[in-house]
Design an enzyme around this catalytic site. Sequence first.
Site, PDB file in Angstrom:
ATOM      1  N   ALA A  77      23.499 -44.275   0.813  1.00  0.00           N
ATOM      2  CA  ALA A  77      24.718 -43.712   0.991  1.00  0.00           C
ATOM      3  C   ALA A  77      24.946 -42.460  -0.094  1.00  0.00           C
ATOM      4  O   ALA A  77      24.288 -42.515  -1.088  1.00  0.00           O
ATOM      5  CB  ALA A  77      25.967 -44.735   0.715  1.00  0.00           C
ATOM      6  N   GLN A  78      25.934 -41.838   0.185  1.00  0.00           N
ATOM      7  CA  GLN A  78      26.586 -40.726  -0.864  1.00  0.00           C
ATOM      8  C   GLN A  78      27.408 -41.624  -1.257  1.00  0.00           C
ATOM      9  O   GLN A  78      28.423 -41.917  -0.874  1.00  0.00           O
ATOM     10  CB  GLN A  78      26.811 -39.664   0.107  1.00  0.00           C
ATOM     11  CG  GLN A  78      27.053 -38.220  -1.106  1.00  0.00           C
ATOM     12  CD  GLN A  78      28.042 -38.469  -1.964  1.00  0.00           C
ATOM     13  OE1 GLN A  78      27.635 -38.364  -3.163  1.00  0.00           O
ATOM     14  NE2 GLN A  78      29.398 -38.693  -1.479  1.00  0.00           N
ATOM     15  N   ILE A  79      27.470 -41.853  -2.707  1.00  0.00           N
ATOM     16  CA  ILE A  79      28.536 -42.626  -3.365  1.00  0.00           C
ATOM     17  C   ILE A  79      29.072 -42.021  -4.332  1.00  0.00           C
ATOM     18  O   ILE A  79      29.789 -42.570  -5.055  1.00  0.00           O
ATOM     19  CB  ILE A  79      27.721 -43.935  -4.001  1.00  0.00           C
ATOM     20  CG1 ILE A  79      26.807 -43.458  -4.926  1.00  0.00           C
ATOM     21  CG2 ILE A  79      27.151 -44.539  -2.919  1.00  0.00           C
ATOM     22  CD1 ILE A  79      26.278 -44.478  -5.948  1.00  0.00           C
ATOM     23  N   TYR A 143      35.049 -39.722   0.368  1.00  0.00           N
ATOM     24  CA  TYR A 143      33.980 -41.176   0.383  1.00  0.00           C
ATOM     25  C   TYR A 143      34.600 -42.428   0.472  1.00  0.00           C
ATOM     26  O   TYR A 143      33.883 -42.881   1.740  1.00  0.00           O
ATOM     27  CB  TYR A 143      33.680 -40.982  -1.029  1.00  0.00           C
ATOM     28  CG  TYR A 143      33.074 -42.421  -1.461  1.00  0.00           C
ATOM     29  CD1 TYR A 143      31.607 -42.893  -1.053  1.00  0.00           C
ATOM     30  CD2 TYR A 143      33.592 -43.566  -2.204  1.00  0.00           C
ATOM     31  CE1 TYR A 143      30.925 -43.989  -1.296  1.00  0.00           C
ATOM     32  CE2 TYR A 143      33.037 -44.652  -2.597  1.00  0.00           C
ATOM     33  CZ  TYR A 143      31.849 -44.884  -1.957  1.00  0.00           C
ATOM     34  OH  TYR A 143      31.105 -46.060  -2.056  1.00  0.00           O
ATOM     35  N   LYS A 147      33.461 -44.176   4.244  1.00  0.00           N
ATOM     36  CA  LYS A 147      32.850 -45.437   4.625  1.00  0.00           C
ATOM     37  C   LYS A 147      33.783 -46.320   5.399  1.00  0.00           C
ATOM     38  O   LYS A 147      33.252 -47.142   6.035  1.00  0.00           O
ATOM     39  CB  LYS A 147      32.953 -46.151   3.029  1.00  0.00           C
ATOM     40  CG  LYS A 147      31.927 -45.807   2.008  1.00  0.00           C
ATOM     41  CD  LYS A 147      30.665 -46.489   2.487  1.00  0.00           C
ATOM     42  CE  LYS A 147      29.632 -46.611   1.669  1.00  0.00           C
ATOM     43  NZ  LYS A 147      28.146 -47.048   1.868  1.00  0.00           N
ATOM     44  N   GLY A 263      44.036 -37.769  -8.834  1.00  0.00           N
ATOM     45  CA  GLY A 263      43.780 -38.568  -7.749  1.00  0.00           C
ATOM     46  C   GLY A 263      43.048 -39.748  -8.176  1.00  0.00           C
ATOM     47  O   GLY A 263      42.460 -40.766  -7.394  1.00  0.00           O
TER      48      GLY A 263
END
Length: 301
Positions: A77-79, A143, A147, A263
């Site tokens: 994954a891109q995390i 992100y 997911k 955020g």
Amino acid sequence: MRALVTGGAGFIGSHLVDVLQEAGDEVTVVDRLRTEANLQRAIERGARLVSADVTDVPAMLEAFAEARPEVVFHLAAQIDVRRSVEDPSMDAHQNVGGTAAILEAARVGGARRVILASTAAVYGDPVRLPIAEDTEIAPLAPYGASKAAAESYLALFSRAYGLSTLALRMSNVYGPRQSPHGEAGVIAIWCSAAAEDRPVTVFGDGAQTRDFVYVEDVVRGFLAAAHTADEGALNLSTGVETSLVDLAATLGLRTESGPGRLGEIARSSLDPSAAAARLGWRASTPLAEGLRKTLASMRGE
């Protein structure tokens, strides 16, 4: 069993590969292989490596046809949350497109079960803690959104094709092999600083909390999930909040203050009771013990 682990050269994936091999399972690793350092022992034990991106559908179909996995652990994954904000299209391509490719390869290749490494980020910043699985999905960054979309693809393939799927929503995982660079978690960054006797920056007032779960406990959760038929989503967590101020004190770190970050989630703690009931899984590593092991690894001990 025959297992295929995407992202198996990474932090969590390499620990999972080790434990699968120790159990006598036949393991295929699919990874872009920026480094093979975490897989040296696995290679010596006979793990099969496929150097490919999970978004490459023909490559995934070929890899699955050769490996014929019974269970697929999808951890690639891109995390990096910051990268997802800067480039949401890339994030979606990797996390949504990659999951769709893995599910299709699993379906065509006759896999029995697909387990997705998901995240607490799908929940956003809810009012009530600890967060149970029936809490509204409300991510604060691309992100978490990617997911959540990946989870929806699992449910779709389960409904449409009868593929057994489960998403494991992990809280903040830490432990040996986690890089202190790039998208690293705070414990990896701060253990690296402790090993080098450097101060760390605490952004905001430091009262923000996280639910830190040790990597070996998480791996046990994935293994438990492989041997059940449970579907949907489950939290893998401790259910315990730890503030960044307390974390710094436990590590004996000197701290510097920085401005709060836009955020950032103020408090995070996931309810692990459903995993206990459905998988028989509980996190068992106290934070102090996990930090000791992680710090020792950073120091090369």
